[in-house]
Design a protein around this motif. Sequence first.
Motif, PDB file in Angstrom:
ATOM      1  N   GLN A 116      -9.226   4.014   5.146  1.00 47.71           N
ATOM      2  CA  GLN A 116      -8.850   4.502   3.827  1.00 47.71           C
ATOM      3  C   GLN A 116      -7.459   4.013   3.426  1.00 47.71           C
ATOM      4  OE1 GLN A 116     -11.164   6.642   1.882  1.00 47.71           O
ATOM      5  NE2 GLN A 116     -12.205   5.390   3.423  1.00 47.71           N
ATOM      6  N   PRO A 117      -7.232   3.795   2.139  1.00 48.26           N
ATOM      7  CA  PRO A 117      -5.876   3.464   1.676  1.00 48.26           C
ATOM      8  C   PRO A 117      -4.970   4.681   1.774  1.00 48.26           C
ATOM      9  CG  PRO A 117      -7.363   3.739  -0.188  1.00 48.26           C
ATOM     10  CD  PRO A 117      -8.215   3.798   1.045  1.00 48.26           C
ATOM     11  N   ASN A 118      -3.671   4.439   1.778  1.00 47.49           N
ATOM     12  CA  ASN A 118      -2.687   5.518   1.811  1.00 47.49           C
ATOM     13  C   ASN A 118      -1.637   5.222   0.747  1.00 47.49           C
ATOM     14  OD1 ASN A 118      -1.255   7.802   2.617  1.00 47.49           O
ATOM     15  ND2 ASN A 118      -0.065   6.659   4.129  1.00 47.49           N
ATOM     16  N   LEU A 119      -1.880   5.693  -0.468  1.00 46.64           N
ATOM     17  CA  LEU A 119      -1.014   5.395  -1.600  1.00 46.64           C
ATOM     18  C   LEU A 119       0.140   6.383  -1.677  1.00 46.64           C
ATOM     19  CD1 LEU A 119      -3.749   4.616  -4.290  1.00 46.64           C
ATOM     20  CD2 LEU A 119      -2.473   2.998  -2.868  1.00 46.64           C
ATOM     21  N   THR A 120       1.341   5.851  -1.860  1.00 48.70           N
ATOM     22  CA  THR A 120       2.534   6.685  -2.039  1.00 48.70           C
ATOM     23  C   THR A 120       3.220   6.300  -3.340  1.00 48.70           C
ATOM     24  OG1 THR A 120       3.937   5.155  -0.796  1.00 48.70           O
ATOM     25  CG2 THR A 120       2.858   6.907   0.451  1.00 48.70           C
ATOM     26  N   VAL A 121       4.024   7.229  -3.874  1.00 50.44           N
ATOM     27  CA  VAL A 121       4.738   7.014  -5.137  1.00 50.44           C
ATOM     28  C   VAL A 121       6.212   7.358  -4.942  1.00 50.44           C
ATOM     29  CG1 VAL A 121       4.951   7.680  -7.552  1.00 50.44           C
ATOM     30  CG2 VAL A 121       2.694   7.545  -6.503  1.00 50.44           C
ATOM     31  N   ALA A 122       7.090   6.494  -5.449  1.00 50.46           N
ATOM     32  CA  ALA A 122       8.529   6.764  -5.378  1.00 50.46           C
ATOM     33  C   ALA A 122       9.199   6.289  -6.665  1.00 50.46           C
ATOM     34  CB  ALA A 122       9.151   6.055  -4.179  1.00 50.46           C
TER      35      ALA A 122
END
Length: 358
Positions: A215-221
Amino acid sequence: MAERELRPTGVSRWRKGSATRVFAAVAIAAAALLPGSDASAGTGTPQPVDITVQGANGTGRISAPGRPCSEGGDGASFHYGYRSALAGGRFSALPAELRLNLDVHAEGEGAPQISYDDAFLLADESAATLANERGTVRLTLASGSCAAPTLAFDGTKAEDATPKDPTGTWRVHSSTGSYRGATGTGTFSLSRADVAPGADNPFSFAINGNLAVLQPNLTVAPVASYWGFLGADYLLRRVTVVFRVTNTGGAPVTGDAFDVRLGAVSASPASAPGTATLSGVKVLGPVLQRLGDLVPGQSEDIRVRYELGLTPDEPCALVVLSCSFDTTLALKSRDALDVEGTATHTVRAVAPDFPPPL
């Protein structure tokens, strides 16, 4: 399945003029994650696999009579390969191909004319490979042994000895590309596989079971903010925030993210769930933004404009320099099987600490 435009896979086509006719019926259920849930890295929820293919293009080699089982051998060998095209929307949203390799073994009786009545598959050499432009998944097939053959066999045609029951079992042996780290097990049925000399041997094959991919592991900053429209947004209390979306690599193992999209944006404190106008902060957008595909470690930036409210519910003082507020972004993406997931992230956004130049 996927909303993105599909591209040709480049997989091989049948030779021109061949009499091959192939029918493929494949269904891979894609149960989406619940909206608002975080799509975690690692192997995802196993997805049901139900594939049936037919054709008439088997070719291979025969080694007979072979060493008897009683002497430590595995009898005569019929090693044949078959292929079937899979339309887009079957194995993921992309056009694909199933490559079937069968190593049929049998002990014959009689001389000089040898006759056969049963056979089995040598698991080390029997496999079904699913392939598209994203990569491959190789499934090894196991069914029977010298001591307990499972196939009916007459020397030219192998088929299920008990048609109502599965012929054998499969498991993921190896995988490449976006399917690296895939896991899964299940059963298969071999309704027919001809192993006669020539290149027009018919076959009918089906697999059932479950398959899971990374699975992808998307993060936001937030990485920057500014006053848009040559500084005019400062007077209107409107700030643009730049967010960096990253498919984070490393441990746990992360999969590729396809068709990444910003699906929703909100800011807090919220006056009503699901609305863009909130207490003190109004989301001006754009909300729907496409980022494309992201492999582990790859990033893309997006920009969202906000309007900071006035009294009595402003998020900051009358002067909006360094004004901070919480904002929640919902990111949608698909894994290598085109199962969609939603990852939500709440981060702190901060307006610039200086006004635009006059």
